[in-house]
Design a protein around this motif. Structure first.
Motif, short mmCIF file in Angstrom:
data_model
loop_
_atom_site.label_atom_id
_atom_site.label_comp_id
_atom_site.label_asym_id
_atom_site.label_seq_id
_atom_site.Cartn_x
_atom_site.Cartn_y
_atom_site.Cartn_z
N LEU A 126 -80.05 19.15 -2.80
CA LEU A 126 -79.19 19.76 -2.80
C LEU A 126 -79.40 21.30 -2.09
O LEU A 126 -78.33 21.71 -1.51
N ASN A 127 -80.75 21.64 -2.34
CA ASN A 127 -80.69 22.95 -1.49
C ASN A 127 -80.50 22.99 -0.23
O ASN A 127 -79.80 23.64 0.62
N GLU A 128 -80.93 21.78 0.38
CA GLU A 128 -80.79 21.36 2.05
C GLU A 128 -79.48 21.27 2.43
O GLU A 128 -78.85 21.97 3.29
N HIS A 129 -78.49 20.60 1.40
CA HIS A 129 -77.24 20.45 1.81
C HIS A 129 -76.62 21.83 1.79
O HIS A 129 -75.79 22.09 2.62
N PHE A 130 -76.54 22.49 0.62
CA PHE A 130 -75.74 23.55 0.42
C PHE A 130 -76.28 24.78 1.50
O PHE A 130 -75.51 25.46 2.08
N THR A 131 -77.51 24.89 1.66
CA THR A 131 -77.77 26.15 2.83
C THR A 131 -77.53 25.84 4.08
O THR A 131 -77.11 26.41 4.92
N SER A 132 -77.38 24.47 4.39
CA SER A 132 -77.13 23.96 5.76
C SER A 132 -75.80 24.10 6.04
O SER A 132 -75.29 24.49 7.19
N LYS A 133 -75.03 23.70 4.92
CA LYS A 133 -73.43 23.92 5.20
C LYS A 133 -72.90 25.21 5.02
O LYS A 133 -71.79 25.29 5.91
N TYR A 134 -73.38 26.00 4.27
CA TYR A 134 -72.99 27.33 3.93
C TYR A 134 -73.86 28.43 4.36
O TYR A 134 -74.88 28.51 3.82
N ASP A 135 -73.57 29.21 5.31
CA ASP A 135 -74.36 30.25 5.85
C ASP A 135 -74.82 31.33 4.79
O ASP A 135 -75.85 31.69 4.74
N ASP A 136 -73.58 31.51 3.86
CA ASP A 136 -73.81 32.64 3.02
C ASP A 136 -74.13 32.03 1.51
O ASP A 136 -73.57 32.55 0.47
N PHE A 137 -74.64 30.93 1.29
CA PHE A 137 -74.95 30.30 0.03
C PHE A 137 -75.74 31.24 -0.69
O PHE A 137 -76.89 31.25 -0.51
N LYS A 138 -75.18 31.59 -2.21
CA LYS A 138 -75.83 32.32 -2.71
C LYS A 138 -76.68 31.82 -4.00
O LYS A 138 -77.13 32.52 -4.98
N GLY A 139 -76.60 30.47 -4.00
CA GLY A 139 -77.46 29.76 -5.05
C GLY A 139 -78.55 29.05 -4.75
O GLY A 139 -79.06 28.94 -3.52
N LYS A 193 -66.25 28.89 -8.06
CA LYS A 193 -67.37 28.44 -7.50
C LYS A 193 -68.37 27.51 -7.85
O LYS A 193 -68.92 26.65 -7.38
N ILE A 194 -68.70 27.82 -9.21
CA ILE A 194 -69.63 27.23 -9.79
C ILE A 194 -69.14 25.83 -9.91
O ILE A 194 -70.00 24.93 -9.62
N ARG A 195 -67.98 25.74 -10.48
CA ARG A 195 -67.51 24.39 -10.47
C ARG A 195 -67.58 23.49 -9.34
O ARG A 195 -68.03 22.28 -9.35
N ASP A 196 -67.20 24.08 -8.29
CA ASP A 196 -67.35 23.59 -6.99
C ASP A 196 -68.51 23.09 -6.59
O ASP A 196 -68.82 21.97 -6.03
N ILE A 197 -69.65 23.80 -6.96
CA ILE A 197 -71.04 23.30 -6.56
C ILE A 197 -71.46 22.00 -7.42
O ILE A 197 -72.19 21.34 -6.90
N MET A 198 -70.85 22.17 -8.73
CA MET A 198 -71.30 21.08 -9.52
C MET A 198 -70.79 19.61 -9.02
O MET A 198 -71.34 18.50 -8.74
N TYR A 199 -69.43 19.85 -8.44
CA TYR A 199 -68.61 18.69 -7.89
C TYR A 199 -69.10 17.86 -6.68
O TYR A 199 -69.30 17.12 -6.18
N GLU A 200 -69.54 19.09 -5.61
CA GLU A 200 -70.06 19.04 -4.42
C GLU A 200 -71.31 18.36 -4.39
O GLU A 200 -71.58 17.22 -3.50
N ALA A 201 -72.23 18.81 -5.54
CA ALA A 201 -73.35 18.11 -5.87
C ALA A 201 -73.29 16.40 -5.95
O ALA A 201 -74.18 15.64 -5.36
N GLN A 202 -72.25 16.28 -6.63
CA GLN A 202 -71.86 14.91 -6.90
C GLN A 202 -71.95 13.87 -5.38
O GLN A 202 -72.52 12.60 -5.37
N GLU A 203 -71.31 14.50 -4.43
CA GLU A 203 -71.20 13.64 -3.22
C GLU A 203 -72.57 13.72 -2.61
O GLU A 203 -72.95 12.84 -1.93
N VAL A 204 -73.50 14.82 -2.81
CA VAL A 204 -74.74 14.78 -2.28
C VAL A 204 -75.58 13.25 -3.17
O VAL A 204 -76.54 12.79 -2.32
#
Ligand SMILES: [Zn+2]
Length: 406
Positions: A126-139, A193-204
């Motif tokens: 998940l960390n890998e996915h979000f940090t590589s997809k979004y430059d300014d991921f704050k989580g 944004k928080i909801r989107d993170i939960m649902y995007e995590a599903q895809e990963v």
């Protein structure tokens, strides 16, 4: 004077038909705890202040001697403290469960008690996915034990952090079988944004190797994360300065370690303490005996009865209580023979089998004082303490009452 507080998490219950109208505490064979009750004082207490949900975090903060109304900021922050994650005033710390969702419902809040090793791989993904997809991921996700993880979201300012800290999130174990989108219908931009993170995590997670393997083995996949229990970093007064006593904590659960760490108590790590049915009771007892040699206060917490309550397994709950009696209460009390000591035993909250989650009912309490006659209460359970003399007061006062009143 030594002080021991035993916390059989969630052990109190309602009468159960299968147990002939008795509760697990009544049915379990607990000769050591009975002795404390018969020579001690009995009564009821409540560790959950009005207006709070009966979580183990709030309830145990009370038992540790801190009023949740003054000090509780959320469950996530307590667990972050326990694993040494450094946070700033603009960080909002969420509990992150790896869950199994099916058709957007909460199929399993613990993803089949996924192993810590498997979950760590998923958190990395998940960390890998979000940090590589979004430059300014704050989580950032932090892997914990089994299904219990953390997610820290760094806000731009304290105002945003306060707003997010107060977002209405729901514990996943309270919404088993329910529709997830019902609990994430937030409008605020940050919340979305928080909801989107939960649902995007599903895809990963859906197609991750770890989950494919779990499904092939007939296990529940950890195919989504559920973020909840969030808050800002709490500020607990130092335990020793507050009570004038040194203290140690034994627990297999991160959030209790977190309370201990923020209170500047010593955390005694016990090999084999899993926070589940199979926790190593004997080792907990042995480490407890050692800890009491170097500390005035020992708080010893056992999660197993609570897990049995959530799983609605009557026999497991009874067995857990019996093991606590045999391997923890018995040996620890024996080791104090000849010393001045006070011992208390109480659950943080009930986890009734019929409900499958925590309730805010009063809990039975026994306090034993060496060399002192008690009040003739008969046993440590929902009935046995009724004849006791302890006046019901707020749970957070227990420790000071033990020191000053008994
Ligand atoms: Zn609990």
């Amino acid at each position: 004077m030594k002080y021991v507080i035993f916390i059989p998490d969630g052990s109190s219950d309602y009468p159960i038909d299968e147990l002939d109208g008795k509760t697990p505490l009544q049915v379990a064979k607990t000769p050591n705890i009975d002795k404390l009750a018969q020579k001690g004082f009995g009564g009821f207490t409540n560790n959950v202040p009005e207006g709070y949900t009966p979580g183990s975090d709030v309830a145990n903060m009370s038992i540790f001697g801190y009023n949740p109304a003054n000090f509780y900021t959320g469950r996530g922050p307590l667990e972050a403290g326990s694993v040494g994650i450094d946070t700033t005033p603009t960080d909002v710390i969420f509990r992150c469960n790896t869950i199994t969702q099916k058709d957007d419902t909460m199929e399993d809040f613990n993803a089949g008690h996924i192993t810590s090793e498997e979950a760590a791989v998923l958190m990395d993904a998940l960390n890998e996915h979000f940090t590589s997809k979004y430059d300014d991921f704050k989580g950032k996700f932090y892997a914990g034990i089994s299904y219990r993880h953390l997610f820290v979201y760094t806000c731009d300012n304290e105002e945003d952090a306060n707003l997010l800290a107060n977002l209405d999130t729901v514990p996943p174990h309270d919404i088993s079988g329910e529709n997830l989108s019902e609990y994430t219908g937030w409008q605020d931009e940050l919340a979305v944004k928080i909801r989107d993170i939960m649902y995007e995590a599903q895809e990963v997670l859906n197609d991750h190797e770890v989950n494919k393997k779990r499904v092939a083995e007939g296990k529940n996949p950890a195919n989504m994360v559920w973020l909840w229990g969030q808050g800002l970093t709490p500020k607990l007064p130092d335990f020793k300065e507050t009570y004038g006593l040194t203290g140690a904590v034994i627990t297999g659960v991160d959030l209790l370690k977190g309370i201990g760490i923020f209170a500047n108590l010593d955390i005694v790590d016990v090999p084999g303490a899993t926070g589940f049915f199979d926790t190593d009771y004997r080792a907990k007892g042995e480490y407890g005996i050692e800890a009491l040699k170097t500390h005035d206060v020992l708080i010893i917490h056992i999660e197993a009865p609570d897990e049995a309550g959530h799983a609605q397994l009557i026999d497991e709950k009874v067995k857990a209580i019996e093991r606590i009696d045999e391997f923890i209460v018995g040996p620890v009390i024996d080791s104090l023979e000849g010393e001045d000591f006070k011992a208390a035993i109480l659950p943080d909250h009930p986890t009734p089998i019929s409900v499958g989650t925590h309730t805010r009912d009063d809990v039975p309490l026994v306090v034993y004082v060496s060399g002192k006659d008690g009040d003739g209460c008969t046993s440590f359970d929902e009935e046995g303490v009724k004849t006791g003399s302890i006046e019901k007061q707020e749970g957070y006062k227990l420790l000071s009452r033990m020191i000053n009143e008994f």
